[in-house]
Design a protein around this motif. Sequence first.
Motif, PDB file in Angstrom:
ATOM      1  N   PRO A  96      67.612 -17.442  97.075  1.00 53.14           N
ATOM      2  CA  PRO A  96      66.603 -18.485  96.809  1.00 53.14           C
ATOM      3  C   PRO A  96      66.929 -19.744  97.615  1.00 53.14           C
ATOM      4  N   THR A  97      65.964 -20.647  97.712  1.00 58.36           N
ATOM      5  CA  THR A  97      66.187 -21.957  98.349  1.00 58.36           C
ATOM      6  C   THR A  97      66.111 -23.033  97.274  1.00 58.36           C
ATOM      7  N   TRP A  98      67.181 -23.844  97.171  1.00 55.48           N
ATOM      8  CA  TRP A  98      67.192 -24.948  96.194  1.00 55.48           C
ATOM      9  C   TRP A  98      67.426 -26.300  96.853  1.00 55.48           C
ATOM     10  N   ASN A  99      68.264 -26.313  97.904  1.00 61.04           N
ATOM     11  CA  ASN A  99      68.627 -27.601  98.520  1.00 61.04           C
ATOM     12  C   ASN A  99      67.575 -27.986  99.564  1.00 61.04           C
ATOM     13  N   THR A 100      66.494 -28.537  99.077  1.00 60.73           N
ATOM     14  CA  THR A 100      65.309 -28.798  99.897  1.00 60.73           C
ATOM     15  C   THR A 100      65.625 -29.675 101.107  1.00 60.73           C
ATOM     16  N   GLY A 101      65.271 -29.158 102.285  1.00 62.53           N
ATOM     17  CA  GLY A 101      65.399 -29.930 103.514  1.00 62.53           C
ATOM     18  C   GLY A 101      66.801 -29.961 104.093  1.00 62.53           C
TER      19      GLY A 101
ATOM     20  N   GLY B  30      61.202 -18.566  97.003  1.00 65.19           N
ATOM     21  CA  GLY B  30      60.878 -19.971  97.181  1.00 65.19           C
ATOM     22  C   GLY B  30      59.556 -20.287  96.522  1.00 65.19           C
ATOM     23  N   ASP B  31      59.044 -21.457  96.840  1.00 66.68           N
ATOM     24  CA  ASP B  31      57.764 -21.903  96.271  1.00 66.68           C
ATOM     25  C   ASP B  31      56.931 -22.481  97.416  1.00 66.68           C
ATOM     26  N   SER B  32      55.940 -21.712  97.842  1.00 64.55           N
ATOM     27  CA  SER B  32      55.159 -22.082  99.025  1.00 64.55           C
ATOM     28  C   SER B  32      54.178 -23.204  98.743  1.00 64.55           C
TER      29      SER B  32
ATOM     30  N   GLU C  25      56.840 -27.536 102.857  1.00 63.94           N
ATOM     31  CA  GLU C  25      57.474 -27.981 104.112  1.00 63.94           C
ATOM     32  C   GLU C  25      58.812 -27.271 104.337  1.00 63.94           C
ATOM     33  N   ASN C  26      59.305 -26.600 103.326  1.00 62.96           N
ATOM     34  CA  ASN C  26      60.639 -25.985 103.404  1.00 62.96           C
ATOM     35  C   ASN C  26      60.640 -24.597 102.789  1.00 62.96           C
ATOM     36  N   TYR C  27      59.572 -23.865 103.021  1.00 60.62           N
ATOM     37  CA  TYR C  27      59.402 -22.605 102.313  1.00 60.62           C
ATOM     38  C   TYR C  27      60.501 -21.581 102.692  1.00 60.62           C
ATOM     39  N   CYS C  28      61.255 -21.192 101.690  1.00 64.17           N
ATOM     40  CA  CYS C  28      62.298 -20.162 101.864  1.00 64.17           C
ATOM     41  C   CYS C  28      63.231 -20.453 103.038  1.00 64.17           C
ATOM     42  N   ASP C  29      63.593 -21.724 103.216  1.00 59.41           N
ATOM     43  CA  ASP C  29      64.471 -22.127 104.328  1.00 59.41           C
ATOM     44  C   ASP C  29      65.814 -21.407 104.339  1.00 59.41           C
TER      45      ASP C  29
ATOM     46  N   GLU D 135      57.683 -16.433  93.366  1.00 57.30           N
ATOM     47  CA  GLU D 135      57.447 -16.143  91.952  1.00 57.30           C
ATOM     48  C   GLU D 135      56.873 -17.350  91.210  1.00 57.30           C
ATOM     49  N   ASP D 136      56.850 -18.518  91.845  1.00 57.81           N
ATOM     50  CA  ASP D 136      56.327 -19.716  91.197  1.00 57.81           C
ATOM     51  C   ASP D 136      54.812 -19.834  91.352  1.00 57.81           C
ATOM     52  N   SER D 137      54.313 -19.588  92.563  1.00 58.16           N
ATOM     53  CA  SER D 137      52.891 -19.836  92.837  1.00 58.16           C
ATOM     54  C   SER D 137      52.094 -18.590  93.207  1.00 58.16           C
TER      55      SER D 137
ATOM     56  N   ALA E 137      71.996 -13.794  94.849  1.00 57.70           N
ATOM     57  CA  ALA E 137      72.523 -14.916  94.060  1.00 57.70           C
ATOM     58  C   ALA E 137      71.306 -15.599  93.446  1.00 57.70           C
ATOM     59  N   THR E 138      71.509 -16.243  92.327  1.00 59.51           N
ATOM     60  CA  THR E 138      70.371 -16.807  91.599  1.00 59.51           C
ATOM     61  C   THR E 138      70.805 -18.012  90.778  1.00 59.51           C
ATOM     62  N   THR E 139      69.859 -18.920  90.540  1.00 56.47           N
ATOM     63  CA  THR E 139      70.130 -20.041  89.635  1.00 56.47           C
ATOM     64  C   THR E 139      69.352 -19.879  88.333  1.00 56.47           C
ATOM     65  N   THR E 140      68.082 -19.491  88.425  1.00 55.95           N
ATOM     66  CA  THR E 140      67.304 -19.334  87.188  1.00 55.95           C
ATOM     67  C   THR E 140      66.896 -17.880  86.921  1.00 55.95           C
ATOM     68  N   GLY E 141      67.433 -16.947  87.704  1.00 51.17           N
ATOM     69  CA  GLY E 141      67.240 -15.534  87.394  1.00 51.17           C
ATOM     70  C   GLY E 141      66.141 -14.821  88.160  1.00 51.17           C
ATOM     71  N   LYS E 142      65.337 -15.571  88.913  1.00 53.67           N
ATOM     72  CA  LYS E 142      64.197 -14.903  89.566  1.00 53.67           C
ATOM     73  C   LYS E 142      64.642 -13.964  90.685  1.00 53.67           C
ATOM     74  N   THR E 143      65.642 -14.365  91.442  1.00 53.29           N
ATOM     75  CA  THR E 143      66.084 -13.497  92.548  1.00 53.29           C
ATOM     76  C   THR E 143      66.733 -12.224  92.001  1.00 53.29           C
ATOM     77  N   GLU E 144      67.422 -12.334  90.884  1.00 54.29           N
ATOM     78  CA  GLU E 144      67.991 -11.141  90.244  1.00 54.29           C
ATOM     79  C   GLU E 144      66.884 -10.198  89.789  1.00 54.29           C
TER      80      GLU E 144
HETATM   81  C1  LIG Z   1      64.711 -28.713  92.490  1.00 55.15           C
HETATM   82  C2  LIG Z   1      64.097 -27.513  93.178  1.00 55.15           C
HETATM   83  C3  LIG Z   1      64.153 -27.439  94.558  1.00 55.15           C
HETATM   84  C4  LIG Z   1      63.562 -26.359  95.227  1.00 55.15           C
HETATM   85  N1  LIG Z   1      63.544 -26.345  96.601  1.00 55.15           N
HETATM   86  C5  LIG Z   1      62.858 -25.385  97.250  1.00 55.15           C
HETATM   87  C6  LIG Z   1      62.708 -25.409  98.670  1.00 55.15           C
HETATM   88  O1  LIG Z   1      63.166 -26.318  99.352  1.00 55.15           O
HETATM   89  N2  LIG Z   1      62.012 -24.399  99.246  1.00 55.15           N
HETATM   90  C7  LIG Z   1      61.441 -23.387  98.539  1.00 55.15           C
HETATM   91  O2  LIG Z   1      60.810 -22.509  99.125  1.00 55.15           O
HETATM   92  N3  LIG Z   1      61.576 -23.323  97.178  1.00 55.15           N
HETATM   93  C8  LIG Z   1      62.254 -24.291  96.526  1.00 55.15           C
HETATM   94  N4  LIG Z   1      62.382 -24.249  95.161  1.00 55.15           N
HETATM   95  C9  LIG Z   1      61.826 -23.096  94.410  1.00 55.15           C
HETATM   96  C10 LIG Z   1      62.896 -22.034  94.081  1.00 55.15           C
HETATM   97  O3  LIG Z   1      63.475 -21.525  95.255  1.00 55.15           O
HETATM   98  C11 LIG Z   1      62.222 -20.894  93.313  1.00 55.15           C
HETATM   99  O4  LIG Z   1      61.871 -21.343  92.025  1.00 55.15           O
HETATM  100  C12 LIG Z   1      63.073 -19.630  93.216  1.00 55.15           C
HETATM  101  O5  LIG Z   1      62.281 -18.590  92.686  1.00 55.15           O
HETATM  102  C13 LIG Z   1      64.306 -19.795  92.362  1.00 55.15           C
HETATM  103  O6  LIG Z   1      65.041 -18.616  92.392  1.00 55.15           O
HETATM  104  P1  LIG Z   1      66.234 -18.302  91.367  1.00 55.15           P
HETATM  105  O7  LIG Z   1      65.644 -18.301  89.977  1.00 55.15           O
HETATM  106  O8  LIG Z   1      66.723 -16.960  91.755  1.00 55.15           O
HETATM  107  O9  LIG Z   1      67.274 -19.368  91.551  1.00 55.15           O
HETATM  108  C14 LIG Z   1      62.955 -25.316  94.472  1.00 55.15           C
HETATM  109  C15 LIG Z   1      62.921 -25.403  93.072  1.00 55.15           C
HETATM  110  C16 LIG Z   1      63.460 -26.502  92.423  1.00 55.15           C
HETATM  111  C17 LIG Z   1      63.340 -26.583  90.923  1.00 55.15           C
END
Ligand SMILES: Cc1cc2nc3c(=O)[nH]c(=O)nc-3n(C[C@H](O)[C@H](O)[C@H](O)COP(=O)(O)O)c2cc1C
Length: 174
Positions: A54-59, A92-94, A99-103, A148-150, A8-15
Amino acid sequence: MTVGIYYATTTGKTEDVADRLHNFISSAESPKDVSDVDDLSEFEGLDGIICGIPTWNTGADEERSGTAWDSILEDIGELSLSGKKVAIFGLGDSSTYTENYCDAMEELHSYFKKAGAEMVGYVNKSSYTFDESKSVMGESFCGLPLDEDSESDLTDSRLETWASQLKGEIPSLG
Ligand SMILES: Cc1cc2nc3c(=O)[nH]c(=O)nc-3n(C[C@H](O)[C@H](O)[C@H](O)COP(=O)(O)O)c2cc1C
């Protein structure tokens, strides 16, 4: 003897990463967006399942992914997956979310485990730089974390190494 790749993906990176992983394990089915799966019993017909999340809902304690995975977690837990091998990769983004890497990997891991699956694809944490992750169990992540971010320059080698590991752990990939 089939292995499926689901993401599943929001911005396409996991795909994108699922497609790149598939290049290393072409005996698996082509990657499928999990939101296109109408009936989750599809998982019960497979020998192995590889999931990208991917992880989006931080914490967050629950629904950490922020993607279609969140709404099917409970249903996954009700499946009968004993004898199935399941591996998870996480995006995720380390750096920014250290603090929440790939939770989210751990949450998916726990529901597949509840369904009786044999969890494989664990990766030692020693080659990663981060502060905290719910997905660490002992010395390992419960799957393959990717950034993929850092650290995008490391993704292909991490995928290649993991693909070799999975070929040893999921016989149907061989
Ligand atoms: C608002 C926001 C919250 C995020 N929260 C986390 C997080 O808690 N932990 C993490 O490892 N990455 C976090 N990320 C980074 C995304 O997981 C990362 O960009 C991922 O590659 C997105 O994958 P997708 O394009 O498949 O959705 C966050 C990014 C954004 C913009």
